[in-house]
Write an enzyme that holds these catalytic residues in place. Sequence first.
Site, mmCIF file in Angstrom:
data_model
loop_
_atom_site.group_PDB
_atom_site.id
_atom_site.type_symbol
_atom_site.label_atom_id
_atom_site.label_comp_id
_atom_site.label_asym_id
_atom_site.label_seq_id
_atom_site.Cartn_x
_atom_site.Cartn_y
_atom_site.Cartn_z
ATOM 1 N NE ARG A 151 -3.800 -2.035 2.615
ATOM 2 C CZ ARG A 151 -3.643 -3.163 3.306
ATOM 3 N NH1 ARG A 151 -2.514 -3.373 3.988
ATOM 4 N NH2 ARG A 151 -4.603 -4.074 3.345
ATOM 5 C CG HIS A 207 -4.803 1.021 -4.526
ATOM 6 N ND1 HIS A 207 -4.177 0.927 -3.301
ATOM 7 C CD2 HIS A 207 -5.861 0.167 -4.470
ATOM 8 C CE1 HIS A 207 -4.840 0.074 -2.535
ATOM 9 N NE2 HIS A 207 -5.855 -0.401 -3.221
ATOM 10 C CE LYS A 263 -6.843 -0.313 4.203
ATOM 11 N NZ LYS A 263 -8.118 -0.535 3.504
ATOM 12 C CE1 TYR A 305 -6.456 -6.658 -7.740
ATOM 13 C CE2 TYR A 305 -6.852 -7.669 -5.615
ATOM 14 C CZ TYR A 305 -6.519 -6.566 -6.369
ATOM 15 O OH TYR A 305 -6.263 -5.372 -5.751
ATOM 16 C CG HIS A 358 -7.128 -8.086 0.681
ATOM 17 N ND1 HIS A 358 -7.312 -8.451 -0.638
ATOM 18 C CD2 HIS A 358 -6.851 -6.753 0.653
ATOM 19 C CE1 HIS A 358 -7.157 -7.403 -1.418
ATOM 20 N NE2 HIS A 358 -6.877 -6.358 -0.660
ATOM 21 N NE ARG A 375 -3.268 -3.155 -1.816
ATOM 22 C CZ ARG A 375 -2.896 -3.969 -0.837
ATOM 23 N NH1 ARG A 375 -1.612 -4.232 -0.661
ATOM 24 N NH2 ARG A 375 -3.786 -4.533 -0.045
#
Length: 295
Positions: A144, A239, A170, A274, A265, A242
């Site tokens: 990120r 992004h 995160k 994806y 994630h 990514r």
Amino acid sequence: MAAVLAAYLDFLAAQRRLSPHTLSNYRRDLLRLEQVLAGRALAQVQAQDIRRCVAQLHAEGLSGRTLGRLLSAWRGFFAWLGEAALISCNPCLGIRPPKSPRRLPRALSVDESAALLTPAEDENEALGARDTAMFELFYSSGLRLSELAGLDLAAVEGVLVDGEVRVLGKRNKLRLVPVGGAARAALAAWLNYRPRLAAPEEEALFVNQQGRRLGVRSIQRRLAERGRRQGLAQHVHPHMLRHSFASHVLQSSGDLRAVQEMLGHASIASTQVYTHLDFQHLASVYDRAHPRAKR
């Protein structure tokens, strides 16, 4: 409402350890709730009031995706109020946003990624080495933007010796991500230039011309500028690298769970987008190659 909202945001910051950016989003979404309720007491809000709010905002042009985010923020807020015995029931339970078409993230092709990672001929030598190291890390490891900007010089040993980078993602979750050979070579090249730019005792791995940590906005600008110099047709943002990392690894390996771990994630549902990108690629090949495909 203002006092209760401030207390809830303090709770999110202290207990859930959300980032300042996420807290700002929560504040904006809850202020919108305050606006649509127009001074009505929180304890009096019913499910039909929330449905009417959602319908009103949808009529004003908000997408189902945005309304889903709003409902999620409101649902969590009312749940917290219930735990504090300030309301008797959560009026957002069972309310779903209207569906909207799912937008797939845009990814670069392998050739476009290679072009982007090639330094432009007219770039400053030191800054070009720094940018190439940053963009290679982006694409190699699917980081990120905040994770890349937050890297310190202490991360170098893990990258160059062990071929992995430890990042703080995160909610302050640590994860280890593999780093490819091209990214390791680009980072080693940048380390030869870094002493010329870095201020004394600066811990950041990537620094600006003033010798301080390079900010996220500067990284965004440098990446967009590299894309323009290399003649890419679309605007390139961090992004997108990514997305490209995830899409290309999944196309080659088919291992959705591994991609989930590398991206950090929490839910595999976030990673499954994806698989749609992969099918999109297959569909484009089919349309170009099959004699009975629709033109």
